[in-house]
Scaffold this motif. Structure first.
Motif, PDB file in Angstrom:
ATOM      1  N   UNK A  39      85.218  91.273   7.829  1.00 22.84           N
ATOM      2  CA  UNK A  39      85.362  91.331   9.290  1.00 22.84           C
ATOM      3  C   UNK A  39      86.827  91.306   9.737  1.00 22.84           C
ATOM      4  N   UNK A  40      87.724  91.077   8.803  1.00 24.72           N
ATOM      5  CA  UNK A  40      89.149  91.089   9.167  1.00 24.72           C
ATOM      6  C   UNK A  40      89.676  92.519   9.289  1.00 24.72           C
ATOM      7  N   UNK A  41      88.832  93.474   8.935  1.00 23.41           N
ATOM      8  CA  UNK A  41      89.216  94.885   9.107  1.00 23.41           C
ATOM      9  C   UNK A  41      88.084  95.567   9.860  1.00 23.41           C
ATOM     10  N   UNK A  42      88.443  96.494  10.702  1.00 21.84           N
ATOM     11  CA  UNK A  42      87.406  97.190  11.432  1.00 21.84           C
ATOM     12  C   UNK A  42      86.968  98.414  10.658  1.00 21.84           C
ATOM     13  N   UNK A  43      85.663  98.563  10.532  1.00 21.32           N
ATOM     14  CA  UNK A  43      85.131  99.665   9.733  1.00 21.32           C
ATOM     15  C   UNK A  43      85.263 101.012  10.440  1.00 21.32           C
ATOM     16  N   UNK A  44      85.310 101.000  11.754  1.00 17.17           N
ATOM     17  CA  UNK A  44      85.252 102.279  12.474  1.00 17.17           C
ATOM     18  C   UNK A  44      86.609 102.788  12.940  1.00 17.17           C
ATOM     19  N   UNK A  45      87.661 102.295  12.318  1.00 20.05           N
ATOM     20  CA  UNK A  45      88.986 102.745  12.756  1.00 20.05           C
ATOM     21  C   UNK A  45      89.466 102.031  13.994  1.00 20.05           C
ATOM     22  N   UNK A  46      88.780 100.963  14.347  1.00 18.57           N
ATOM     23  CA  UNK A  46      89.224 100.148  15.480  1.00 18.57           C
ATOM     24  C   UNK A  46      90.202  99.103  14.997  1.00 18.57           C
ATOM     25  N   UNK A  47      90.177  97.948  15.620  1.00 18.67           N
ATOM     26  CA  UNK A  47      91.091  96.898  15.189  1.00 18.67           C
ATOM     27  C   UNK A  47      90.378  95.559  15.099  1.00 18.67           C
ATOM     28  N   UNK A  48      90.956  94.659  14.327  1.00 17.74           N
ATOM     29  CA  UNK A  48      90.457  93.280  14.231  1.00 17.74           C
ATOM     30  C   UNK A  48      91.656  92.364  14.400  1.00 17.74           C
ATOM     31  N   UNK A  74      96.624  85.818   4.875  1.00 17.35           N
ATOM     32  CA  UNK A  74      95.772  86.393   3.824  1.00 17.35           C
ATOM     33  C   UNK A  74      94.663  87.231   4.456  1.00 17.35           C
ATOM     34  N   UNK A  75      94.193  86.781   5.607  1.00 24.87           N
ATOM     35  CA  UNK A  75      93.079  87.493   6.241  1.00 24.87           C
ATOM     36  C   UNK A  75      93.551  88.556   7.242  1.00 24.87           C
ATOM     37  N   UNK A  76      94.611  88.260   7.985  1.00 26.47           N
ATOM     38  CA  UNK A  76      95.054  89.185   9.044  1.00 26.47           C
ATOM     39  C   UNK A  76      96.561  89.433   8.929  1.00 26.47           C
ATOM     40  N   UNK A  77      96.983  90.669   9.056  1.00 32.13           N
ATOM     41  CA  UNK A  77      98.431  90.928   9.055  1.00 32.13           C
ATOM     42  C   UNK A  77      99.079  90.300  10.293  1.00 32.13           C
ATOM     43  N   UNK A  78     100.385  90.066  10.215  1.00 27.60           N
ATOM     44  CA  UNK A  78     101.083  89.388  11.312  1.00 27.60           C
ATOM     45  C   UNK A  78     100.892  90.129  12.647  1.00 27.60           C
ATOM     46  N   UNK A  79     100.889  91.468  12.607  1.00 23.44           N
ATOM     47  CA  UNK A  79     100.783  92.179  13.883  1.00 23.44           C
ATOM     48  C   UNK A  79      99.395  92.060  14.518  1.00 23.44           C
TER      49      UNK A  79
END
Lengths: 354, 515
Positions: free
Chosen positions: B158-167, B191-196
């Motif tokens: 869930x830390x990445x969006x599957x549809x090209x969206x954002x998390x 570890x889960x989310x990039x700084x941006x």
């Protein structure tokens, strides 16, 4: 503290000699003492040639000053009168500050002009501007031709409602000439355009984000429902689509349908339908099998926004609808500001249709 | 900060009507959905922005918490809370529409299966509402739950969006309790989310007046030329509260005023006052300049702390004529507590602009009056003409009031009317509440919109947080670890803090500004 005395003509303040306005204003604030705070962020002049406009515009100004502290200059001009007359009143609109118990007050100068004094508008009236603050002139009704060019050296924003104009093109030419006179410094603010703010926001939000934005290219049909008398508002909305999406008018079919062509040569059919209700009671855009719909909720000041894919409703939500009331329109206009470049582009796209 | 509404890369239909970054359709997942923050701040904030028409209509809210309850029960609780805490009166029709987009997801924070189910539910919401796979995770749970939540979010993809969206993830303060724990927390989040995609929320930055500091400084040509050590004598930052610890003793006992207020809120305000002009209003441009201020703060040795930092704890006293107990008599407070409820600091920013300009900060509970403000004290006029020794005129002071009664005032000298030549200070005063009739949005409204729009300007970046902790740790170490720790001074509730705090300025020939 409005209506300290009851002058015979209208109940909007203390009658004063025009030459003594500053002195009388000073007295007015001295009477207020510590409990009243005078506040002003703009000079707002309201000009009307309608009979009994002083009372109505005083009411409107009183409401506006709840959110926008200003020095209000309300002018009633009577072009039909044969006598030369210039009368003035001063008053204040006070509201309890949201910051505390103090009363925040905006002052109003009211003028009734007739005869030769109408031609001396700039001289008689606008000598009483609060210095250094921006000057907004709300011109109600049709602009006269010619307009005193001296006026445009003072005005920062010219507010008008093109909905009320009988001869749009003529009036627009006057407005543009005024802007030219002021070296493009005057910002043109059309309340007919302000009327569209909430509906434009509701439509725009459908296309936020990269994927939805791509759908703008595939719009092939638009339906707009407008109230009787508000065709010009609907045309302005159409002009907004055309200006922002790069559509060129290709054909018109009576007053109910306009065809545009996009940059790829595809046709976009815009249907204008008259119906009871709000100025713009509905607008639907059709793109690649999806309908993006904005409707004015019946009996409420809300817009219902929804998307329909192949006839199935996918999302439905409520958003504020704004109001056609002059107080709300003015508040919206004063809050938003901005150069209104998009408005000028929208007008350009459909000018011959309004 | 507001982006240029003419951005050609954006939605062309937004041109001219968007005066800020546009929030994107998304699902907001709140961890700790039955907690106080959700009820008092987050849901009222989301409702208010919906009522103002600024929330994307597709938006959905999913409350994630341990207790079992239905969507309807959850909505009912939130409605009650929103009626109590919302800035605007709740409108039934609008609430109904908003509540229809709110869902409840029951799971333990450490239950992997709960996250798998959450992923399925989010996909379903994406399909139904058109949220485009965009997810905003709000960590409103206790800080010790952040690690399992983030680990499970990552494990469930869930830390990445599957549809090209954002998390994205919003992390509530405290961002650690010292540098080591802040680094650990940052590394877990990283570890889960990039700084941006990480948004560390400090609600002080969402306040209208805090945002106005940059406008005051960089939209007016008259202040910036005076904004340095040639013209500024010193700066004071005050955050005073009449309240005691109230129900927060459990947290406050372990934190104290330094960690609770100075590390985040006050240093953030200092950054806004002390920073150089950013190259643009982009998040990283602004934050690059802010972090330089913290980095330039002169680090304090144990000896420096003894001289430049005063800590205090309130004793029995009175607030507004009513008796107030001492800190150690408050519920859930250790009767021999050494936790500070007051701190005063004398800081130096070692850079070209601020060299030799002392920055005085004070923060305290149970002070006579509540108020947060920054005051910039300019150097005195030359001692000639009107400012001869016999008259000794006051300095010009520019005050930025953050809360309450947000506004700006400038003190200057004026001749008293009369035939004698008497000069007295007068104040030019701007009040937001007087000049603008429309109420400002709550800080959380602004910050939630920014996070949905991907604008991180008003959120703290990892290096800002860590630099701030590095500075604070030196003080904490001197207080608690050093052999000869400086004394914790007592002050009566309802006073302006210990006398030693006054001495801190008196040594320099200065006094605290009277609020």
């Amino acid at each position: 503290m409005s209506a300290i005395t009851e002058p015979p003509t209208f109940a909007a303040g203390v009658p004063v000699e025009i030459a003594k306005i500053d002195r009388e204003l000073k007295k007015l604030w001295e009477q207020g003492g510590e409990v009243m705070t005078r506040a002003s962020l703009i000079n707002l002049a309201v000009y009307s040639e309608q009979p009994a406009s002083l009372a109505e515009n005083t009411r409107i100004v009183s409401e506006i000053t709840r959110e926008h502290a200003c020095r209000a200059i309300v002018i009633a001009a009577d072009r039909g009168a044969v006598v030369d007359r210039a009368e003035a009143w001063i008053s204040a609109h006070c509201h309890i500050s949201r910051a505390g118990g103090k009363q925040v007050c905006s002052e109003q100068l009211s003028f009734a002009l007739s005869g030769c004094y109408i031609g001396m508008l700039a001289n008689v009236v606008f000598a009483h501007l609060d210095s250094d603050l921006p000057f907004y002139l709300w011109w109600q009704g049709e602009l006269p031709d010619p307009i005193d060019p001296q006026l445009w050296t003072w005005v920062d924003r010219l507010i008008y409602d093109s909905f009320a104009w009988q001869h749009y093109d003529e009036q627009m030419r006057l407005v543009e000439a005024a802007q030219e006179e002021a070296h493009q410094r005057v910002v043109l603010c059309d309340l007919n355009w302000t009327r569209l703010v909430q509906i434009r926001l509701a439509i725009a939000q459908f296309f936020d984000g990269a994927n939805p934005r791509d759908r703008l290219r595939d719009i092939d049909r638009v339906q707009i429902t407008f109230a009787p008398g508000y065709r010009s508002t609907a045309i302005l909305l159409t002009g907004w689509f055309a200006a922002q999406l790069g559509w060129e008018k290709s054909a018109t079919f009576g007053s109910a349908a306009i065809h545009f062509a996009d940059k790829g040569g595809n046709t976009i059919a815009v249907a204008l339908r008259e119906g009871e209700g709000e100025p713009i009671s509905g607008c639907s855009l059709f793109s690649a099998g999806t309908e993006y719909r904005v409707e004015h909720a019946r009996g409420a000041d809300l817009l219902c926004v929804s998307t329909h894919v192949k006839g199935t409703e996918r999302m439905r939500q409520l958003m504020p609808a704004g109001s056609n009331d002059p107080v709300r329109l003015m508040r919206e206009e004063l809050m938003r500001g901005g150069p209104h470049r998009v408005y000028l582009r929208a007008v350009k796209a459909v000018r011959d249709l309004i | 900060m507001a982006k240029d509404s003419d951005d050609p890369q954006g939605n062309p239909l937004r041109e001219g009507i968007a005066t800020r970054s546009v929030p994107q359709a998304c699902t907001v997942v709140i961890f700790g959905a039955t907690g106080d923050l959700t009820h008092r701040k987050l849901i009222p904030a989301l409702y208010n922005i919906a009522a103002d028409g600024e929330l994307p209509p597709q938006l959905a809210v999913v409350g994630f918490a341990r207790r079992a309850k239905s969507d309807e029960e959850f909505r009912g609780e939130l409605e009650e809370a929103a009626r109590k805490h919302s800035r605007q009166t709740l409108r039934d029709d609008l609430w109904k529409g908003f509540a229809g987009s709110v869902f409840y997801h029951q799971s333990e924070f450490a239950d992997a299966e709960g996250y798998t189910r959450l992923a399925q539910r989010l996909e379903q919401i994406d399909a139904e509402r058109g949220t485009g796979g965009n997810r905003l995770f709000y960590l409103a749970a206790a800080p010790d739950q952040f690690e399992p939540i983030l680990q499970h979010l990552a494990a469930a993809g869930l830390n990445k969006s599957a549809q090209g969206g954002w998390a994205r993830v919003i992390v509530e303060k405290p961002f650690g309790t010292d540098l080591a724990s802040a680094r650990k927390l940052n590394s877990i989040v990283g570890t889960a989310f990039p700084e941006h995609d990480t948004y560390r929320i400090d609600h002080f930055l969402g306040k209208e007046t805090a945002q106005n500091i940059l406008v005051l400084r960089f939209a007016n040509a008259i202040f910036e030329p005076l904004w340095d050590n040639r013209y500024v004598d010193h700066v004071q930052i005050t955050a005073a509260e009449t309240l005691g610890v109230e129900g927060r003793a459990g947290y406050y006992e372990g934190a104290g005023a330094l960690r609770d207020m100075v590390q985040n809120h006050l240093l953030q305000l200092l950054c806004l006052v002390g920073m150089e002009a950013p190259t643009d209003l982009g998040a990283d441009s602004v934050r690059d300049e802010k972090v330089k201020v913290v980095r330039s703060l002169r680090r304090l040795s144990a000896k420096d702390v003894a001289v430049n930092v005063v800590r205090g704890q309130y004793a029995e006293g009175a607030i507004s004529g009513k008796p107030a107990p001492g800190y150690r008599s408050e519920k859930n407070v250790n009767p021999s507590s050494q936790t500070e409820t007051y701190v005063a600091l004398r800081l130096q920013i070692d850079n070209w602009r601020w060299a030799d300009v002392p920055i005085y900060m004070r923060v305290g509970k149970r002070l006579p009056k509540s108020g947060t403000e920054i005051s910039v004290h300019f150097k005195k006029a030359p001692p000639v003409l009107f400012n001869k020794e016999s008259q000794g005129l006051d300095q010009n002071v520019l005050v930025i009031r953050i809360q309450p009664d947000e506004g700006i005032s400038l003190r200057m000298q004026a001749k008293m009317p009369g035939t004698s030549f008497r000069i007295e200070p007068v104040k030019m005063d701007f009040h937001y509440g007087t000049s603008f009739g429309k109420a400002s949005p709550e800080a959380y409204e602004r910050l939630l919109l920014d996070a949905m729009a991907g604008d991180a300007t008003l959120f703290a970046r990892r290096d800002e947080v860590e630099q701030a902790w590095a500075f604070i740790d030196a003080i904490e170490e001197a207080w608690h670890v050093a052999e000869r720790a400086p004394k914790l001074f007592e002050y009566p509730a309802g006073s302006w803090g210990p006398d030693e705090a006054d001495d801190l300025l008196a040594r320099d020939g200065r006094t605290w500004r009277r609020l």
